[in-house]
Design an enzyme around this catalytic site. Sequence first.
Site, short mmCIF file in Angstrom:
data_model
loop_
_atom_site.label_atom_id
_atom_site.label_comp_id
_atom_site.label_asym_id
_atom_site.label_seq_id
_atom_site.Cartn_x
_atom_site.Cartn_y
_atom_site.Cartn_z
N SER A 143 0.80 -1.23 0.00
CA SER A 143 0.00 0.00 0.00
C SER A 143 0.83 1.28 0.00
O SER A 143 0.28 2.36 -0.24
CB SER A 143 -0.93 0.03 1.20
OG SER A 143 -2.07 -0.70 0.89
N LYS B 1 0.39 3.40 -2.98
CA LYS B 1 -0.86 4.09 -3.30
C LYS B 1 -0.73 5.62 -3.49
O LYS B 1 -1.29 6.16 -4.43
CB LYS B 1 -1.92 3.76 -2.24
CG LYS B 1 -2.40 2.31 -2.37
CD LYS B 1 -3.31 1.88 -1.23
CE LYS B 1 -3.74 0.43 -1.46
NZ LYS B 1 -4.37 -0.17 -0.30
N TYR C 54 -2.76 -3.39 -10.72
CA TYR C 54 -2.65 -2.80 -9.38
C TYR C 54 -1.77 -3.70 -8.48
O TYR C 54 -0.90 -3.22 -7.76
CB TYR C 54 -4.07 -2.66 -8.79
CG TYR C 54 -4.13 -2.62 -7.29
CD1 TYR C 54 -3.91 -1.44 -6.58
CD2 TYR C 54 -4.38 -3.79 -6.55
CE1 TYR C 54 -3.94 -1.42 -5.20
CE2 TYR C 54 -4.42 -3.78 -5.16
CZ TYR C 54 -4.19 -2.59 -4.50
OH TYR C 54 -4.21 -2.58 -3.13
N TYR D 112 -4.46 3.55 7.44
CA TYR D 112 -5.62 2.67 7.63
C TYR D 112 -6.60 3.32 8.62
O TYR D 112 -6.68 4.54 8.68
CB TYR D 112 -5.16 1.28 8.11
CG TYR D 112 -4.16 0.63 7.18
CD1 TYR D 112 -4.49 0.35 5.86
CD2 TYR D 112 -2.89 0.29 7.60
CE1 TYR D 112 -3.59 -0.25 4.99
CE2 TYR D 112 -1.98 -0.31 6.74
CZ TYR D 112 -2.33 -0.58 5.43
OH TYR D 112 -1.44 -1.15 4.59
N VAL E 233 1.22 -3.37 3.96
CA VAL E 233 1.20 -4.61 4.75
C VAL E 233 2.52 -5.38 4.73
O VAL E 233 2.70 -6.31 5.51
CB VAL E 233 0.08 -5.59 4.32
CG1 VAL E 233 -1.28 -5.09 4.74
CG2 VAL E 233 0.13 -5.86 2.84
N1 GLU Z 1 -1.55 -5.42 -2.33
C1 GLU Z 1 -2.16 -5.34 -1.03
C2 GLU Z 1 -3.65 -5.52 -1.15
O1 GLU Z 1 -4.24 -5.04 -2.09
C3 GLU Z 1 -1.85 -4.03 -0.41
C4 GLU Z 1 -2.53 -3.87 0.90
C5 GLU Z 1 -1.81 -2.98 1.87
O2 GLU Z 1 -0.60 -2.89 1.88
O3 GLU Z 1 -2.55 -2.39 2.68
O4 GLU Z 1 -4.26 -6.16 -0.32
#
Ligand code: GLU
Length: 410
Positions: free
Chosen positions: A62, A65, A189, A241, A259
Amino acid sequence: MRTPVPDYLQDIMESCVDDGEVASYIPELANANPNRFGIALCMDDGTVYEVGDYQHEFSLQSAAKPFAYALAVEHLGPDGVEEHVGVEPSGDAFNSASVDAKTGKPSNPMINIGAITTYALTGPISLTPEERYENVRLGMSRFAGRELEPDLPVYESEMANAWRNLSLAYLVRSTGHFTLPPHDVVDGYTKVCSLKVTPHDLAVMGMTLGNGGINPVTEERVVSEDTAQRVLSVMSTCGMYDASGDWMTDVGIPAKSGVSGGIVGVLPGQASLATFSPRLDRYGNSVRGLQAFTRLSQDLGLHIMSLPPTGESTVRSVARRDQGDGPELHVEIQGPLRFSSAERVMRTLAALPVSDEPVVLDVSRVGSADRISVRMIHESMHRLHTDGHQVMVRDPNGVLRDRWDYNWDE
Ligand code: GLU
């Protein structure tokens, strides 16, 4: 002398106590060595301090993002993206179906449903899935200042278990917030999430946002200043989060975690910090990363709401001087110029006696000036000129001149 910064970072690292669990819903991530810990601190001029496993590569997850969002905003403009992805914190878990009840628009680009949608907005609809991914990979690489490559085992492992993200993508597709095939979007993604970075890379990526879109190492403009500001704003409200509120009050640094155990935090104009430690707390944030950020923020006064230096000493002197050609009013200012310090200067200039004496504004001790302060000073000088003064600016370093679009009789 050796700068004390790395010793300080080492000390921070040693003070962090590990706890929590490594993410396992992506099976390949469960194989990560949980003991790894690296910290990198990138300053605004590209100097990077680093300790521990700062050269260890991990998948962005994430933490990708904000950068993918920046690329979408560059492509479609802020309003174009906002039509399809909001900027409101969801208060829900990262993988929840947080959409507006009426429009079906995902709440924000920092949770999966918003990031999957954002990925679909990163380039023209005519791009093939391969071209879209490559476009984003290269964009992310420009943030890092080196070519980033995917972690294929992590990507494949996540795709083999991507039921939840696929369902989120189908949900968004059903409301028309993107029109590409959902499977292709999740695939791209996921591959972007798997791009490998070191803490060093992540800190440079963060500082690119913190430098108004210019990579501090390559000096390349990656995105516009407005885009960078927008991304940092969304990071500050939605980046951690559903612990984003706690994070902002305790740490106070716009940040994004992933994560795999990475966190990137950015203090605009100052520094960017990246940590990597794979064990996560119940919100999905790295346990030692959170501790390191908390301590650094407290020790170094990095909370974004902490009081910045005041503009009190901006006006260094106001004097009438005569260097042979008759008296002139000499105003010397110093320090960085922003709204509040420029206001002091404006007030000082406004208080000068009305006469036809020349006014010299000496900015040789001004290190930097933001857009608005240049306008404010410009306006004041213009008014003095209109009042009948001859105005001159002493600016040997070009701090104002570079942004000046007006010449007085000097
Ligand atoms: N690729 C992970 C997902 O889509 C990233 C989630 C994250 O790092 O919060 O679940």
